[in-house]
Design a protein around this motif. Structure first.
Motif: not given
Ligand code: IP8
Length: 286
Positions: A172-181, A245-246, A220-226, A260-265
């Motif tokens: 999933f190519v999104t506009d954030v780095d991934g899922v946050f807590d 999710i990247i 819902n608030d925390v993850t929003g659209k996520m 195949g590289k490791k990325v922030v996600c």
């Protein structure tokens, strides 16, 4: 054997969500060059962004056919035209980068009942893949047996395609780095969750101090659209495909992951039992 990808370019990455039908050409151009560099093999899905959601809300398309139906039917036609237009804009850019996209509109292929897909001929995707093209489908408005029509999101298409096909990796190519807590836009100490197990309960990802006694609201608030995305991602992982999710707004991240590289996600790890069963090639569709 070449790795088979399922990639969704989210609406918030390829469009400006604040302005109707605003296409982010430069971003799509860069993402297309990254797909082309990695010589990506697989299926692409495009989100609707401001080509779909603004008018879909105006005409209440998520409610299906209601009493003021003539206006809604006109709205349906406009939204179908707009999301197709966006999809073709993306295909145009992909062609410029020497990729071979084939646009597959859900409005002409999918039937739903109460918002769930009841029919979709996935052999079409398989046959176009076998020809060496990149099937490109998208979030759309489709026929619904109970509601007249419904919105079939790109995420729902991702779920349905990966239920039948066995991909090596879904992104999933999104506009954030991934899922946050916690919501990173509100909470400075929000932490990126790098790995999620397939059987995780979403509310368990949310930090205790963010719950405020109302779990549903908090998550819902925390993850929003996520939140919706994560639900789709967990489902895809339960079918045996690793999901990532990247952030597509960061230069080179998609390319690196495809190579195949490791990325922030955030990585959602596939169900091991299913992964074990998985073949490297597209599963034969019966
Ligand atoms: O952007 C929504 O698809 P999504 C489709 O993938 C419409 O959620 C028509 C709004």
């Amino acid at each position: 054997v070449k790795i088979l990808f399922l990639v969704k370019l989210g609406g918030s990455v390829i469009t400006d969500k604040t302005r109707t039908c605003a296409f982010k050409r430069e971003v799509v151009d860069r993402l297309a060059s990254e797909l082309s560099y990695a010589n990506m093999k697989g299926v692409l899905v495009t989100g609707a962004g401001s080509f779909g959601h603004i008018l879909a809300k105006k005409y209440k398309l998520n409610e299906g056919l209601t009493t003021c139906n003539l206006e809604q039917v006109y709205g349906l036609a406009r939204v179908q035209r707009d999301v197709r237009l966006l999809n073709l804009k993306v295909c145009n850019v992909l062609l410029k980068h020497n990729l071979s996209p084939v646009s597959l509109p859900p409005s002409a292929m999918v039937r739903c009942n109460k918002g769930k897909i009841t029919s979709l001929d996935l052999t079409i995707f398989k046959d176009y893949l076998d020809l060496g093209t990149i099937p490109v489908t998208f979030g759309d408005v489709v026929l619904d047996a109970a509601r007249g029509f419904c919105i079939c999101s790109g995420d729902l298409m991702m779920e349905e395609i990966s239920r039948v096909f066995k991909f090596d990796c879904a992104i999933f190519v999104t506009d954030v780095d991934g899922v946050f807590d916690a919501d990173p836009k509100v909470c400075r100490s929000a932490k990126l969750i790098e790995e999620i197990e397939v059987d995780t309960k979403i509310e368990n990802l949310v930090r205790e101090e963010n719950l405020f006694g109302d779990k549903k609201k908090a998550r819902n608030d925390v993850t929003g659209k996520m939140f919706g995305k994560l639900k789709s991602a967990l489902k895809i992982a339960s079918y045996g495909t690793d999901v990532y999710i990247i952030n597509g707004l960061v230069d080179g991240r998609l390319k690196a992951l495809l190579c195949g590289k490791k990325v922030v996600c955030t990585k959602i790890k596939a169900k091991v039992k299913e992964r074990g069963k998985r073949e490297k090639e597209v599963e034969k569709i019966t």
